[in-house]
Design an enzyme around this catalytic site. Structure first.
Site, PDB file in Angstrom:
ATOM      1  CG  HIS A  59      -2.025  -1.008   1.112  1.00 16.18           C
ATOM      2  ND1 HIS A  59      -3.015  -1.129   2.063  1.00 16.18           N
ATOM      3  CD2 HIS A  59      -2.288  -1.943   0.169  1.00 16.18           C
ATOM      4  CE1 HIS A  59      -3.854  -2.095   1.695  1.00 16.18           C
ATOM      5  NE2 HIS A  59      -3.424  -2.600   0.547  1.00 16.18           N
TER       6      HIS A  59
ATOM      7  CD  GLU B 126      -1.927   3.804   3.419  1.00  9.64           C
ATOM      8  OE1 GLU B 126      -3.074   3.779   3.877  1.00  9.64           O
ATOM      9  OE2 GLU B 126      -1.586   3.162   2.401  1.00  9.64           O
TER      10      GLU B 126
ATOM     11  CB  CYS C 163      -5.989  -1.273   5.273  1.00 11.97           C
ATOM     12  SG  CYS C 163      -4.232  -1.733   5.205  1.00 11.97           S
TER      13      CYS C 163
ATOM     14  CB  CYS D  13      -1.515   0.993   6.206  1.00 11.52           C
ATOM     15  SG  CYS D  13      -0.970   0.283   4.632  1.00 11.52           S
TER      16      CYS D  13
END
Length: 135
Positions: free
Chosen positions: A66, A68, A94, A97
């Site tokens: 992801h 992040e 999420c 993360c």
């Protein structure tokens, strides 16, 4: 409380998201500390892998990172750190993360779009991290 450059940093994160090769959703992230961008990221495959995020059925591959996670691991490779930084991300983090954000010492998260689950944002708030949605 919205800060002066929040909208601009989010717009920059949206532009950065366009670098993603993912078809289902492009997400961008910027890490800002002391009014300087110290890292950036977008969702995609790990370094050295083919830039294809989805399998033949359109399902995101399990090893896609992801935005992040990419921004946090990128700053970890640099001489800088994310302690007290603000993370600007185009989609709400999420749960996975959120755990990285907490461990990285990030103190504030500003995002644009809701994620289908709220458990990431819920965990960030539980950890005392300021979380703000900007439209």
């Amino acid at each position: 409380m919205m800060e002066k450059f929040d909208q601009s940093y989010l717009e920059m994160a949206s532009v950065w998201a366009q670098n993603s090769y993912c078809k289902r959703r492009k997400v961008g992230a910027l890490l800002v500390k002391d009014k300087m961008i110290i890292s950036d990221g977008y969702n995609g495959t790990p370094s050295g892998f083919e830039n294809i995020c989805e399998d033949e059925n359109g399902i995101t591959k399990p090893y896609v990172l992801h935005a992040e996670a990419n921004a946090i691991t990128k700053v970890a490779k640099s001489g800088n750190n994310s302690l007290g930084a603000t993370l600007y991300v185009t989609a709400a983090p999420c749960l996975e993360c959120a755990k990285l954000i907490i461990q990285a010492g990030i103190s504030r998260v500003v995002y644009k779009d809701e994620y289908r689950l709220t458990d990431g944002v819920d965990l960030l708030r539980k950890a005392g991290i300021t979380v703000e949605k900007v439209d």
